[in-house]
Design an enzyme around this catalytic site. Structure first.
Site, PDB file in Angstrom:
ATOM      1  N   SER A   8       0.836  -1.198   0.000  1.00 18.63           N
ATOM      2  CA  SER A   8       0.000   0.000   0.000  1.00 18.63           C
ATOM      3  C   SER A   8       0.869   1.246   0.000  1.00 18.63           C
ATOM      4  O   SER A   8       1.632   1.490   0.929  1.00 18.63           O
ATOM      5  CB  SER A   8      -0.909   0.013   1.234  1.00 18.63           C
ATOM      6  OG  SER A   8      -1.470   1.308   1.369  1.00 18.63           O
ATOM      7  N   HIS A  33      -1.236  -1.392  -4.307  1.00 15.26           N
ATOM      8  CA  HIS A  33      -2.487  -1.011  -3.653  1.00 15.26           C
ATOM      9  C   HIS A  33      -2.526   0.513  -3.457  1.00 15.26           C
ATOM     10  O   HIS A  33      -1.627   1.086  -2.841  1.00 15.26           O
ATOM     11  CB  HIS A  33      -2.570  -1.730  -2.307  1.00 15.26           C
ATOM     12  CG  HIS A  33      -3.878  -1.589  -1.595  1.00 15.26           C
ATOM     13  ND1 HIS A  33      -4.975  -2.382  -1.884  1.00 15.26           N
ATOM     14  CD2 HIS A  33      -4.261  -0.754  -0.595  1.00 15.26           C
ATOM     15  CE1 HIS A  33      -5.982  -2.050  -1.082  1.00 15.26           C
ATOM     16  NE2 HIS A  33      -5.576  -1.060  -0.301  1.00 15.26           N
ATOM     17  N   ASP A  35      -4.773   3.638  -1.995  1.00 13.33           N
ATOM     18  CA  ASP A  35      -5.877   3.966  -1.096  1.00 13.33           C
ATOM     19  C   ASP A  35      -6.390   5.371  -1.364  1.00 13.33           C
ATOM     20  O   ASP A  35      -5.701   6.350  -1.090  1.00 13.33           O
ATOM     21  CB  ASP A  35      -5.402   3.877   0.361  1.00 13.33           C
ATOM     22  CG  ASP A  35      -5.159   2.442   0.780  1.00 13.33           C
ATOM     23  OD1 ASP A  35      -6.111   1.650   0.739  1.00 13.33           O
ATOM     24  OD2 ASP A  35      -4.010   2.124   1.152  1.00 13.33           O
ATOM     25  N   MET A  37      -9.013   8.205  -0.369  1.00 16.60           N
ATOM     26  CA  MET A  37      -9.873   8.592   0.769  1.00 16.60           C
ATOM     27  C   MET A  37     -10.400  10.006   0.553  1.00 16.60           C
ATOM     28  O   MET A  37      -9.649  10.886   0.120  1.00 16.60           O
ATOM     29  CB  MET A  37      -9.063   8.577   2.062  1.00 16.60           C
ATOM     30  CG  MET A  37      -8.405   7.251   2.344  1.00 16.60           C
ATOM     31  SD  MET A  37      -7.433   7.349   3.856  1.00 16.60           S
ATOM     32  CE  MET A  37      -6.732   5.703   3.898  1.00 16.60           C
ATOM     33  N   HIS A  66      -8.375   1.017  -4.091  1.00 15.24           N
ATOM     34  CA  HIS A  66      -9.325   0.816  -2.993  1.00 15.24           C
ATOM     35  C   HIS A  66      -9.988   2.161  -2.712  1.00 15.24           C
ATOM     36  O   HIS A  66      -9.362   3.066  -2.176  1.00 15.24           O
ATOM     37  CB  HIS A  66      -8.518   0.298  -1.780  1.00 15.24           C
ATOM     38  CG  HIS A  66      -9.291   0.178  -0.513  1.00 15.24           C
ATOM     39  ND1 HIS A  66      -8.686  -0.061   0.706  1.00 15.24           N
ATOM     40  CD2 HIS A  66     -10.634   0.251  -0.246  1.00 15.24           C
ATOM     41  CE1 HIS A  66      -9.598  -0.130   1.658  1.00 15.24           C
ATOM     42  NE2 HIS A  66     -10.786   0.062   1.107  1.00 15.24           N
ATOM     43  N   MET A  68     -12.182   4.530  -0.746  1.00 18.47           N
ATOM     44  CA  MET A  68     -12.834   4.801   0.543  1.00 18.47           C
ATOM     45  C   MET A  68     -13.526   6.147   0.409  1.00 18.47           C
ATOM     46  O   MET A  68     -13.130   7.147   1.017  1.00 18.47           O
ATOM     47  CB  MET A  68     -11.786   4.791   1.666  1.00 18.47           C
ATOM     48  CG  MET A  68     -11.372   3.385   2.052  1.00 18.47           C
ATOM     49  SD  MET A  68      -9.792   3.349   2.921  1.00 18.47           S
ATOM     50  CE  MET A  68      -8.681   3.336   1.532  1.00 18.47           C
ATOM     51  N   MET A 137     -11.584  -5.635   5.581  1.00 18.22           N
ATOM     52  CA  MET A 137     -10.775  -4.684   6.352  1.00 18.22           C
ATOM     53  C   MET A 137     -10.459  -5.312   7.706  1.00 18.22           C
ATOM     54  O   MET A 137     -11.355  -5.737   8.437  1.00 18.22           O
ATOM     55  CB  MET A 137     -11.528  -3.370   6.575  1.00 18.22           C
ATOM     56  CG  MET A 137     -11.709  -2.489   5.342  1.00 18.22           C
ATOM     57  SD  MET A 137     -10.205  -2.071   4.441  1.00 18.22           S
ATOM     58  CE  MET A 137      -9.156  -1.374   5.722  1.00 18.22           C
ATOM     59  N   GLY A 142      -8.966   4.221   6.981  1.00 19.21           N
ATOM     60  CA  GLY A 142      -8.666   5.645   7.122  1.00 19.21           C
ATOM     61  C   GLY A 142      -7.194   5.944   7.334  1.00 19.21           C
ATOM     62  O   GLY A 142      -6.718   7.002   6.947  1.00 19.21           O
ATOM     63  N   PHE A 143      -6.492   5.014   7.948  1.00 21.86           N
ATOM     64  CA  PHE A 143      -5.094   5.283   8.289  1.00 21.86           C
ATOM     65  C   PHE A 143      -4.253   4.022   8.158  1.00 21.86           C
ATOM     66  O   PHE A 143      -4.738   2.912   8.381  1.00 21.86           O
ATOM     67  CB  PHE A 143      -4.990   5.801   9.739  1.00 21.86           C
ATOM     68  CG  PHE A 143      -5.837   7.017   9.978  1.00 21.86           C
ATOM     69  CD1 PHE A 143      -5.346   8.285   9.677  1.00 21.86           C
ATOM     70  CD2 PHE A 143      -7.133   6.896  10.465  1.00 21.86           C
ATOM     71  CE1 PHE A 143      -6.146   9.413   9.862  1.00 21.86           C
ATOM     72  CE2 PHE A 143      -7.940   8.020  10.652  1.00 21.86           C
ATOM     73  CZ  PHE A 143      -7.439   9.279  10.359  1.00 21.86           C
ATOM     74  N   GLY A 144      -2.976   4.229   7.845  1.00 18.19           N
ATOM     75  CA  GLY A 144      -2.024   3.125   7.877  1.00 18.19           C
ATOM     76  C   GLY A 144      -1.495   2.951   9.289  1.00 18.19           C
ATOM     77  O   GLY A 144      -1.730   3.791  10.172  1.00 18.19           O
ATOM     78  N   GLY A 145      -0.809   1.857   9.506  1.00 18.01           N
ATOM     79  CA  GLY A 145      -0.100   1.655  10.772  1.00 18.01           C
ATOM     80  C   GLY A 145      -0.973   1.349  11.977  1.00 18.01           C
ATOM     81  O   GLY A 145      -0.526   1.515  13.113  1.00 18.01           O
ATOM     82  N   ASP A 175      -6.699  -6.376   4.439  1.00 13.99           N
ATOM     83  CA  ASP A 175      -6.075  -5.048   4.424  1.00 13.99           C
ATOM     84  C   ASP A 175      -6.120  -4.439   5.817  1.00 13.99           C
ATOM     85  O   ASP A 175      -7.198  -4.193   6.357  1.00 13.99           O
ATOM     86  CB  ASP A 175      -6.854  -4.179   3.418  1.00 13.99           C
ATOM     87  CG  ASP A 175      -6.245  -2.806   3.222  1.00 13.99           C
ATOM     88  OD1 ASP A 175      -5.180  -2.518   3.798  1.00 13.99           O
ATOM     89  OD2 ASP A 175      -6.864  -2.015   2.475  1.00 13.99           O
ATOM     90  N   GLY A 176      -4.932  -4.179   6.369  1.00 15.98           N
ATOM     91  CA  GLY A 176      -4.841  -3.481   7.653  1.00 15.98           C
ATOM     92  C   GLY A 176      -4.088  -4.276   8.699  1.00 15.98           C
ATOM     93  O   GLY A 176      -4.506  -5.374   9.073  1.00 15.98           O
ATOM     94  N   GLY A 177      -2.954  -3.745   9.103  1.00 10.53           N
ATOM     95  CA  GLY A 177      -2.197  -4.392  10.178  1.00 10.53           C
ATOM     96  C   GLY A 177      -1.551  -5.709   9.781  1.00 10.53           C
ATOM     97  O   GLY A 177      -1.189  -6.509  10.648  1.00 10.53           O
ATOM     98  N   GLY A 197       1.122  -1.919   4.272  1.00  4.81           N
ATOM     99  CA  GLY A 197       1.681  -0.584   4.099  1.00  4.81           C
ATOM    100  C   GLY A 197       2.839  -0.358   5.042  1.00  4.81           C
ATOM    101  O   GLY A 197       4.013  -0.423   4.672  1.00  4.81           O
TER     102      GLY A 197
HETATM  103  C1  DX5 Z   1      -6.373   1.685   5.526  1.00  7.14           C
HETATM  104  C2  DX5 Z   1      -5.953   1.323   4.142  1.00  7.14           C
HETATM  105  C3  DX5 Z   1      -4.851   0.352   4.089  1.00  7.14           C
HETATM  106  C4  DX5 Z   1      -3.584   0.814   4.748  1.00  7.14           C
HETATM  107  C5  DX5 Z   1      -2.922  -0.402   5.320  1.00  7.14           C
HETATM  108  O1  DX5 Z   1      -7.536   2.437   5.475  1.00  7.14           O
HETATM  109  O2  DX5 Z   1      -7.035   0.760   3.412  1.00  7.14           O
HETATM  110  O3  DX5 Z   1      -4.595  -0.098   2.763  1.00  7.14           O
HETATM  111  O4  DX5 Z   1      -2.702   1.473   3.888  1.00  7.14           O
HETATM  112  O5  DX5 Z   1      -1.846   0.014   6.043  1.00  7.14           O
HETATM  113  P1  DX5 Z   1      -1.144  -0.883   7.136  1.00  7.14           P
HETATM  114  O6  DX5 Z   1      -0.608  -2.090   6.434  1.00  7.14           O
HETATM  115  O7  DX5 Z   1      -0.069   0.021   7.629  1.00  7.14           O
HETATM  116  O8  DX5 Z   1      -2.158  -1.231   8.182  1.00  7.14           O
HETATM  117 ZN    ZN Z   2      -6.534  -0.232   1.442  1.00  8.20          ZN
END
Ligand code: DX5
Ligand code: ZN
Length: 219
Positions: A8, A33, A35, A37, A66, A68, A137, A142-145, A175-177, A197
């Site tokens: 991502s 990927h 994202d 938003m 993706h 959002m 999800m 909304g956010f990475g990490g 997707d996520g974590g 990501g």
């Molecule tokens: C979150 C995004 C993800 C995000 C994943 O809303 O859809 O694609 O970038 O990031 P990580 O892998 O850091 O959780």
């Molecule tokens: Zn995503």
């Protein structure tokens, strides 16, 4: 089966986006990927069409976009024109998801439906035939990490069972974590595509992390 890996770009250094894409091109990653938003469907704004168009110029792997955003149906054709190869929309944001998924496919893109962590799998009942992949999800979008939500394992297993029961070839994307610690367990539960990501872009050697994610099932 090895999972497909989709780094991502949300966690990349946006001042060095070209370098990030080059790194992905040279890596074992399968998709890129992206994202998108809008600050309405999710409490964050990332990037949109002009950036996707720029990414497309350098990318040697398919773009997995993706969305959002609210009312995603308004932008399906525009993201196709910008270079999306796979386009996913949130079921929570789509009043006419069935029609939108058909539109995505009619333009020649792979169609994905996305479910937030709280959204029940039963909502897929009448659209399974219209999708090429289902994105679960495993954080709130909304956010990475963010931290991986543990109930995702059970959700993946139940979705896999549902797809097998329906004779569906749809892939499951998570997707996520996602990181090298949980990747193998996700694949064992039925994940086909892993988005990552932070795990990739915060690493000293991102290509090595991509390699480890790609080969997680054997380690
Ligand atoms: C979150 C995004 C993800 C995000 C994943 O809303 O859809 O694609 O970038 O990031 P990580 O892998 O850091 O959780
Ligand atoms: Zn995503």
């Amino acid at each position: 089966m090895k999972p497909l890996i989709a780094p991502s770009l949300l966690s990349a250094d946006f001042l060095e986006l070209g370098k990030a894409i080059h790194m992905i091109n040279q890596s074992e990653a399968d998709w890129i990927h992206c994202d998108v938003m809008d600050g309405r469907f999710v409490p964050n704004i990332s990037f949109g069409l002009p950036v996707i168009r720029a990414i497309k110029k350098l990318a040697q792997k398919p773009l997995d976009v993706h969305l959002m955003i609210v009312e995603p149906e308004r932008y399906i054709a525009a993201f196709h024109d910008a270079g999306a190869d796979m386009l996913s929309i949130h079921i929570e944001a789509s009043i006419h998801a069935h029609r939108s998924l058909q539109q995505i496919r009619s333009l020649g893109m792979k169609a994905g439906i996305v479910l937030n962590p709280h959204t029940a799998l039963s909502l897929l009942e009448y659209i399974v035939e219209e999708v090429d992949y289902i994105l679960l999800m495993s954080v709130n979008p909304g956010f990475g990490g963010q931290q991986f939500i543990e109930h995702s394992y059970r959700k993946i297993s139940e979705l896999k069972e549902m797809l097998i029961g329906r004779g569906s070839q749809a892939l499951i994307e998570v997707d996520g974590g996602v990181d090298v610690e949980n990747a193998a367990k996700l694949v064992r539960h039925g994940a086909d595509i892993l988005v990552a990501g932070n795990a990739i872009f915060s690493a000293d050697n991102p290509q090595e992390i991509i390699h480890q994610l790609k080969n997680c099932h054997t380690s």
